[in-house]
Scaffold this motif. Structure first.
Motif, PDB file in Angstrom:
ATOM      1  N   HIS A 116       7.462   2.193   3.113  1.00 26.00           N
ATOM      2  CA  HIS A 116       7.040   2.935   1.928  1.00 26.00           C
ATOM      3  C   HIS A 116       7.864   4.205   1.722  1.00 26.00           C
ATOM      4  N   LYS A 117       8.429   4.747   2.795  1.00 23.56           N
ATOM      5  CA  LYS A 117       9.315   5.904   2.654  1.00 23.56           C
ATOM      6  C   LYS A 117      10.676   5.504   2.090  1.00 23.56           C
ATOM      7  N   GLU A 118      11.131   4.309   2.442  1.00 23.27           N
ATOM      8  CA  GLU A 118      12.501   3.914   2.124  1.00 23.27           C
ATOM      9  C   GLU A 118      12.623   2.917   0.973  1.00 23.27           C
ATOM     10  N   LYS A 119      11.510   2.374   0.477  1.00 26.48           N
ATOM     11  CA  LYS A 119      11.598   1.275  -0.485  1.00 26.48           C
ATOM     12  C   LYS A 119      12.185   1.697  -1.831  1.00 26.48           C
ATOM     13  N   LYS A 120      12.269   2.998  -2.107  1.00 27.58           N
ATOM     14  CA  LYS A 120      12.875   3.427  -3.370  1.00 27.58           C
ATOM     15  C   LYS A 120      14.317   2.934  -3.489  1.00 27.58           C
ATOM     16  N   ALA A 121      14.958   2.665  -2.345  1.00 30.23           N
ATOM     17  CA  ALA A 121      16.333   2.163  -2.363  1.00 30.23           C
ATOM     18  C   ALA A 121      16.417   0.757  -2.946  1.00 30.23           C
ATOM     19  N   ILE A 122      15.281   0.011  -2.952  1.00 28.72           N
ATOM     20  CA  ILE A 122      15.295  -1.356  -3.487  1.00 28.72           C
ATOM     21  C   ILE A 122      14.276  -1.523  -4.609  1.00 28.72           C
ATOM     22  N   ASP A 123      13.795  -0.417  -5.186  1.00 28.32           N
ATOM     23  CA  ASP A 123      12.779  -0.483  -6.231  1.00 28.32           C
ATOM     24  C   ASP A 123      13.145  -1.427  -7.368  1.00 28.32           C
ATOM     25  N   GLN A 124      14.429  -1.453  -7.729  1.00 28.08           N
ATOM     26  CA  GLN A 124      14.847  -2.266  -8.870  1.00 28.08           C
ATOM     27  C   GLN A 124      14.731  -3.767  -8.604  1.00 28.08           C
ATOM     28  N   TYR A 125      14.596  -4.137  -7.322  1.00 22.11           N
ATOM     29  CA  TYR A 125      14.576  -5.548  -6.968  1.00 22.11           C
ATOM     30  C   TYR A 125      13.179  -6.084  -6.640  1.00 22.11           C
ATOM     31  N   ILE A 126      12.185  -5.212  -6.508  1.00 26.06           N
ATOM     32  CA  ILE A 126      10.882  -5.665  -6.017  1.00 26.06           C
ATOM     33  C   ILE A 126       9.761  -5.405  -7.014  1.00 26.06           C
ATOM     34  N   HIS A 127       8.716  -6.245  -6.898  1.00 21.68           N
ATOM     35  CA  HIS A 127       7.495  -6.057  -7.664  1.00 21.68           C
ATOM     36  C   HIS A 127       6.765  -4.852  -7.062  1.00 21.68           C
ATOM     37  N   PRO A 128       6.314  -3.892  -7.888  1.00 20.30           N
ATOM     38  CA  PRO A 128       5.729  -2.661  -7.334  1.00 20.30           C
ATOM     39  C   PRO A 128       4.367  -2.827  -6.677  1.00 20.30           C
ATOM     40  N   ASN A 129       3.671  -3.930  -6.960  1.00 23.74           N
ATOM     41  CA  ASN A 129       2.272  -4.022  -6.526  1.00 23.74           C
ATOM     42  C   ASN A 129       1.940  -5.193  -5.614  1.00 23.74           C
ATOM     43  N   ILE A 130       2.926  -5.996  -5.230  1.00 21.76           N
ATOM     44  CA  ILE A 130       2.643  -7.141  -4.355  1.00 21.76           C
ATOM     45  C   ILE A 130       3.471  -6.996  -3.082  1.00 21.76           C
ATOM     46  N   GLU A 131       2.781  -6.918  -1.941  1.00 22.94           N
ATOM     47  CA  GLU A 131       3.452  -6.687  -0.657  1.00 22.94           C
ATOM     48  C   GLU A 131       3.005  -7.712   0.374  1.00 22.94           C
ATOM     49  N   LEU A 132       3.844  -7.886   1.395  1.00 16.35           N
ATOM     50  CA  LEU A 132       3.567  -8.879   2.434  1.00 16.35           C
ATOM     51  C   LEU A 132       3.935  -8.336   3.806  1.00 16.35           C
ATOM     52  N   GLY A 133       3.042  -8.539   4.767  1.00 22.41           N
ATOM     53  CA  GLY A 133       3.360  -8.328   6.167  1.00 22.41           C
ATOM     54  C   GLY A 133       3.363  -9.687   6.846  1.00 22.41           C
ATOM     55  N   MET A 134       4.359  -9.968   7.677  1.00 25.00           N
ATOM     56  CA  MET A 134       4.434 -11.284   8.306  1.00 25.00           C
ATOM     57  C   MET A 134       4.768 -11.165   9.775  1.00 25.00           C
ATOM     58  N   SER A 135       4.008 -11.890  10.615  1.00 19.06           N
ATOM     59  CA  SER A 135       4.301 -12.017  12.041  1.00 19.06           C
ATOM     60  C   SER A 135       4.950 -13.372  12.260  1.00 19.06           C
ATOM     61  N   TYR A 136       6.104 -13.401  12.950  1.00 18.03           N
ATOM     62  CA  TYR A 136       6.848 -14.653  13.099  1.00 18.03           C
ATOM     63  C   TYR A 136       7.804 -14.549  14.291  1.00 18.03           C
ATOM     64  N   SER A 137       8.477 -15.638  14.589  1.00 17.29           N
ATOM     65  CA  SER A 137       9.525 -15.693  15.623  1.00 17.29           C
ATOM     66  C   SER A 137       9.071 -15.123  16.962  1.00 17.29           C
ATOM     67  N   ALA A 138       7.977 -15.670  17.480  1.00 13.43           N
ATOM     68  CA  ALA A 138       7.526 -15.242  18.810  1.00 13.43           C
ATOM     69  C   ALA A 138       8.525 -15.684  19.869  1.00 13.43           C
ATOM     70  N   ASP A 139       8.810 -14.788  20.829  1.00  6.98           N
ATOM     71  CA  ASP A 139       9.704 -15.079  21.943  1.00  6.98           C
ATOM     72  C   ASP A 139       8.882 -14.963  23.221  1.00  6.98           C
ATOM     73  N   GLU A 140       8.468 -16.106  23.780  1.00  9.53           N
ATOM     74  CA  GLU A 140       7.590 -16.091  24.951  1.00  9.53           C
ATOM     75  C   GLU A 140       8.267 -15.464  26.157  1.00  9.53           C
ATOM     76  N   GLU A 141       9.572 -15.658  26.284  1.00 15.90           N
ATOM     77  CA  GLU A 141      10.287 -15.105  27.433  1.00 15.90           C
ATOM     78  C   GLU A 141      10.315 -13.576  27.387  1.00 15.90           C
ATOM     79  N   LYS A 142      10.550 -13.034  26.213  1.00 14.36           N
ATOM     80  CA  LYS A 142      10.581 -11.567  26.059  1.00 14.36           C
ATOM     81  C   LYS A 142       9.202 -10.994  25.780  1.00 14.36           C
ATOM     82  N   GLU A 143       8.215 -11.862  25.517  1.00 11.83           N
ATOM     83  CA  GLU A 143       6.849 -11.469  25.161  1.00 11.83           C
ATOM     84  C   GLU A 143       6.837 -10.554  23.931  1.00 11.83           C
ATOM     85  N   THR A 144       7.583 -10.992  22.899  1.00 12.85           N
ATOM     86  CA  THR A 144       7.640 -10.242  21.647  1.00 12.85           C
ATOM     87  C   THR A 144       7.480 -11.206  20.464  1.00 12.85           C
ATOM     88  N   PHE A 145       7.159 -10.636  19.316  1.00 15.28           N
ATOM     89  CA  PHE A 145       7.265 -11.354  18.056  1.00 15.28           C
ATOM     90  C   PHE A 145       7.883 -10.405  17.038  1.00 15.28           C
TER      91      PHE A 145
END
Length: 308
Positions: free
Chosen positions: A183-212
Motif C-alpha cells: 500500500h505504500k508503494e502501489k502508486k508506482a503501478i496505479d495506472q495498471y491496477i483496479h483501485p478496489n480489488i485486491e488479492l493475497g495468495m499463499s503458494y509455492s510451499a517448500d517443505e525442505e526450507k519450511e517456507t511458502f
C-alpha cells in the motif's frame, strides 16, 4: 453439555480475567470437570497447554495496550501478570522474536494467538447458508472462474512454522508487513491496477526450507511490458473454487481473528468433512466496491480426497 462447550466456558472466563490471577482449579470448576481431565481436554481442544495459552493471550492483549498511548513497559508487564520487566521481556522475545522495546520503537505487525471459537470445530455450514458465530459471519459457496484473473503486487517468503494458524507459532506477521509495503508503494503501478480489488495468495510451499510464498497485490486493468521496483505478476487461475466469505464488525477484526478462525474452520473442519482437500495455494480476496466494507473471501481450488 458437550465437552467443547465446557472448555469454551473456561476460555471465555480467561478472556475476561487476563489481568487477574487465573487458577486451573477455578477453570476446571467452571467447566464442571476434574482439574486433571480439564487440563488434558483443554490442550486437546485449544491445541495449547493451559498456561501456555494464558501467556499467549496475555501477550496479545499486552501488545494492544502498548499501542495505546505511551505506557511504561513495566506497567504493562505487571498489569498482565508478569512478575518483572525482565520476565515480560523474556516471554515477549521468546514468542515474537523481538523485545518489547524493539516493538515500541518499530511497531511491526505481529502474528498473535487469538481466542478460539471451539464451536467452529463442530458446526457445519450448508452451502449458501450463513453461519453466525460470535461476531463473525461465514458463508461457503462454489464458484467457477471462467478466465484467469491477473494481479500485480509484491511477494515474500514466509516461515511455515512461524505463521499461525498454519504453524501455530507466533512471530513477525510477514504477510501483514507485505501488505503495508504494497500500500505504500502501489502508486508506482496505479495506472495498471483496479483501485478496489485486491488479492493475497499463499503458494509455492517448500517443505525442505519450511517456507511458502505470499503475494499481496491489486487486480490488473492492463499489464505493463515490464514491472519495476520489485513488483511481480500473480494469477488466480480459471477453474472451480470453494469460496468462504467472511464478515466482521471491523476491518481490523476481519483481517486478524476472523480470518484466522475462518481459515481454521475451512481447512480443518468443512473441507475434510466434505471429503475435500485443496490444490497447493489459497487466496484472500478483497472487493472494496461492495457495500459490506468489512468483508473478504477465501478462495481455494478443491480436490477430492482419495478413499484408499
Amino acid at each position: 453439555m458437550h465437552a467443547w462447550e465446557a472448555v469454551q466456558k473456561s476460555v471465555d472466563y480467561i478472556e475476561e480475567h487476563l489481568q487477574e490471577n487465573i487458577r486451573a482449579e477455578v477453570l476446571a470448576e467452571i467447566a464442571g470437570l476434574s482439574p486433571f481431565y480439564f487440563q488434558r481436554l483443554f490442550k486437546r481442544l485449544v491445541n495449547k497447554p493451559l498456561q501456555e495459552y494464558v501467556k499467549l493471550r496475555r501477550l496479545a492483549e499486552a501488545i494492544d495496550t502498548l499501542n495505546t498511548g505511551n505506557p511504561r513497559i513495566l506497567d504493562v508487564a505487571l498489569d498482565y501478570g508478569f512478575a518483572s520487566h525482565s520476565n515480560f521481556t523474556r516471554a515477549f522475545k521468546d514468542t515474537y522474536g523481538i523485545t518489547p522495546e524493539e516493538y515500541k520503537k518499530h511497531r511491526p505487525l505481529l502474528n498473535t494467538f487469538v481466542k478460539p471459537i471451539l464451536s467452529l470445530g463442530y458446526e457445519m455450514a450448508d452451502e449458501g447458508v450463513p453461519l453466525i458465530v460470535e461476531n463473525i459471519i461465514l458463508e461457503i459457496r462454489r464458484e467457477h472462474l471462467d478466465t484467469p484473473e491477473v494481479y500485480l503486487g509484491l511477494s515474500a517468503d514466509v516461515s511455515i512454522t512461524a505463521q499461525t494458524p498454519v504453524g501455530e507459532r507466533t512471530g513477525i506477521d510477514v504477510p501483514g508487513q507485505l501488505w503495508i509495503s504494497y500500500h505504500k508503494e502501489k502508486k508506482a503501478i496505479d495506472q495498471y491496477i483496479h483501485p478496489n480489488i485486491e488479492l493475497g495468495m499463499s503458494y509455492s510451499a517448500d517443505e525442505e526450507k519450511e517456507t511458502f510464498s505470499y503475494f499481496a497485490g491489486g487486480l490488473a486493468k492492463n499489464i505493463p511490458q515490464k514491472l519495476n521496483g520489485g513488483f511481480v505478476q500473480q494469477e488466480l487461475p480459471e477453474g472451480d473454487y470453494i469460496v468462504c466469505s467472511i464478515e466482521a464488525e471491523s476491518f481490523e477484526e476481519l483481517v486478524s481473528s476472523a480470518l484466522d478462525q475462518a481459515g481454521k474452520y475451512l481447512f480443518s473442519t468443512w473441507l475434510p468433512r466434505h471429503g475435500l482437500t485443496t490444490k497447493p495455494f489459497s487466496a484472500e480476496k478483497y472487493n472494496m466496491t461492495l457495500q459490506e466494507t468489512n468483508r473478504m473471501e477465501i478462495w481455494v481450488a478443491p480436490v477430492t480426497l482419495s478413499k484408499e
